[in-house]
Scaffold this active site. Structure first.
Site, mmCIF file in Angstrom:
data_model
loop_
_atom_site.group_PDB
_atom_site.id
_atom_site.type_symbol
_atom_site.label_atom_id
_atom_site.label_comp_id
_atom_site.label_asym_id
_atom_site.label_seq_id
_atom_site.Cartn_x
_atom_site.Cartn_y
_atom_site.Cartn_z
ATOM 1 N N GLY A 12 -12.830 -13.176 4.274
ATOM 2 C CA GLY A 12 -11.752 -12.449 3.622
ATOM 3 C C GLY A 12 -10.881 -11.642 4.560
ATOM 4 N N LYS A 13 -10.847 -12.022 5.830
ATOM 5 C CA LYS A 13 -10.026 -11.281 6.805
ATOM 6 C C LYS A 13 -8.553 -11.279 6.436
ATOM 7 C CE LYS A 13 -10.987 -13.586 10.500
ATOM 8 N NZ LYS A 13 -11.872 -14.599 9.886
ATOM 9 N N THR A 14 -8.043 -12.432 6.007
ATOM 10 C CA THR A 14 -6.612 -12.533 5.712
ATOM 11 C C THR A 14 -6.238 -11.650 4.525
ATOM 12 O OG1 THR A 14 -6.511 -14.774 6.608
ATOM 13 C CG2 THR A 14 -4.741 -14.112 5.119
ATOM 14 N N VAL A 15 -7.066 -11.658 3.491
ATOM 15 C CA VAL A 15 -6.800 -10.801 2.334
ATOM 16 C C VAL A 15 -6.899 -9.332 2.724
ATOM 17 C CG1 VAL A 15 -7.699 -10.094 0.085
ATOM 18 C CG2 VAL A 15 -7.432 -12.513 0.613
ATOM 19 N N LYS A 35 -1.045 -13.067 14.393
ATOM 20 C CA LYS A 35 -2.166 -14.007 14.418
ATOM 21 C C LYS A 35 -2.122 -14.691 15.781
ATOM 22 C CE LYS A 35 -5.449 -16.430 12.182
ATOM 23 N NZ LYS A 35 -6.580 -15.868 11.417
ATOM 24 N N SER A 169 -14.710 -9.824 -0.276
ATOM 25 C CA SER A 169 -14.601 -10.505 -1.567
ATOM 26 C C SER A 169 -15.767 -10.079 -2.455
ATOM 27 C CB SER A 169 -14.613 -12.030 -1.362
ATOM 28 O OG SER A 169 -14.488 -12.715 -2.586
ATOM 29 N N ALA A 199 -12.931 -10.353 -5.507
ATOM 30 C CA ALA A 199 -12.853 -11.804 -5.347
ATOM 31 C C ALA A 199 -11.635 -12.325 -6.109
ATOM 32 C CB ALA A 199 -14.125 -12.450 -5.890
ATOM 33 N N GLY A 200 -10.949 -13.276 -5.515
ATOM 34 C CA GLY A 200 -9.764 -13.848 -6.148
ATOM 35 C C GLY A 200 -8.488 -13.078 -5.898
#
Length: 241
Positions: A12-15, A35, A169, A199-200
């Site tokens: 979940g790094k990007t989130v 990035k 998440s 999550a999600g």
């Protein structure tokens, strides 16, 4: 500057990066997201920065290298026959961005010690060269304690400053291991959790995501997450015999 890494890939790094960016941008800060090396994405496809841009509404996005195979940056560069990411040169590029932005977020690939080139340079080296704190994104489930402990030990060995530990998440219905892990994650980090993102969250629209980011990140990052209340809410209970 803030470097975002994880205990492994898919945590979940990007989130988490998008959540920090979203809250900072909502405060009116000038935010850039970097990035250094994107893997597993072809030239015509959206990478992690596209996700960050969509969720956080940030357009100051910088990807320095891209490789199509879902491997470590070093292995993906070798397989593609392309030069690897030059992390020492990335330091100067990020420093230039930081000179005119309020916040520069740097999202790594995979975990802390994933290799970017055949010399063995990692996102840990980049964080050390930049003198930037590291936000560690972790899984909530069984096995996360060992991965988190190893990553924190590697950070301490390299003199890296921990900005916080965030669960990347958190499900609607956490199991016993997940609920039990909350206290142990805080023990490993020697501090309260810095957040737990639902999550999600990556599928939300920007307005919904901003709300989720605010609820899921601690005041240090502009949110309202209360680690004590969250742990109490999800405290495991001994079932009756």
């Amino acid at each position: 500057m803030l470097v975002v890494t994880g205990t492994c890939t898919g945590v979940g790094k990007t989130v988490a990066t998008a959540a920090v960016a979203s809250l900072a941008a909502a405060r009116g800060s000038a935010v850039a997201v970097v990035k250094p090396g994107q893997t597993g994405v072809r030239p015509e496809e959206d990478g992690d920065l596209a996700v960050v841009g969509r969720l956080a509404g940030v357009s100051d996005l910088h990807e320095y290298a891209r490789f199509p195979d879902a491997l470590s940056p070093a292995a993906a560069a070798r397989l593609a026959g392309l030069p690897p990411v030059d992390l020492p040169s990335v330091v100067g590029r990020i420093a230039d961005l930081a000179a005119t932005r309020d916040l520069v977020l740097v999202e790594g690939a995979g975990g802390l010690l994933v290799r970017y080139d055949d010399e063995g340079n990692t996102i840990a080296d980049l964080a050390r060269w930049l003198g930037a704190p590291v936000l560690l994104v972790v899984r909530p489930d069984l096995g996360t304690l060992n991965h988190t402990a190893l990553t924190l030990e590697a950070m301490a060995h390299r003199g890296l400053n921990l900005a916080g530990v965030v669960v990347g998440s958190w499900p609607d219905e956490p199991d016993l291991a997940m609920r039990s892990n909350l206290r142990d994650l805080e023990t490993l980090a020697a501090r309260p959790l810095a957040g737990a993102l639902p999550a999600g969250a990556g599928g939300l629209d920007p307005a919904e995501f901003l709300v989720a980011a605010h609820r899921g990140l601690a005041p240090t990052f502009g949110g309202s997450f209360d680690a004590v209340a969250f742990r109490a809410l999800h405290a495991p209970t001994k079932e009756s015999p």
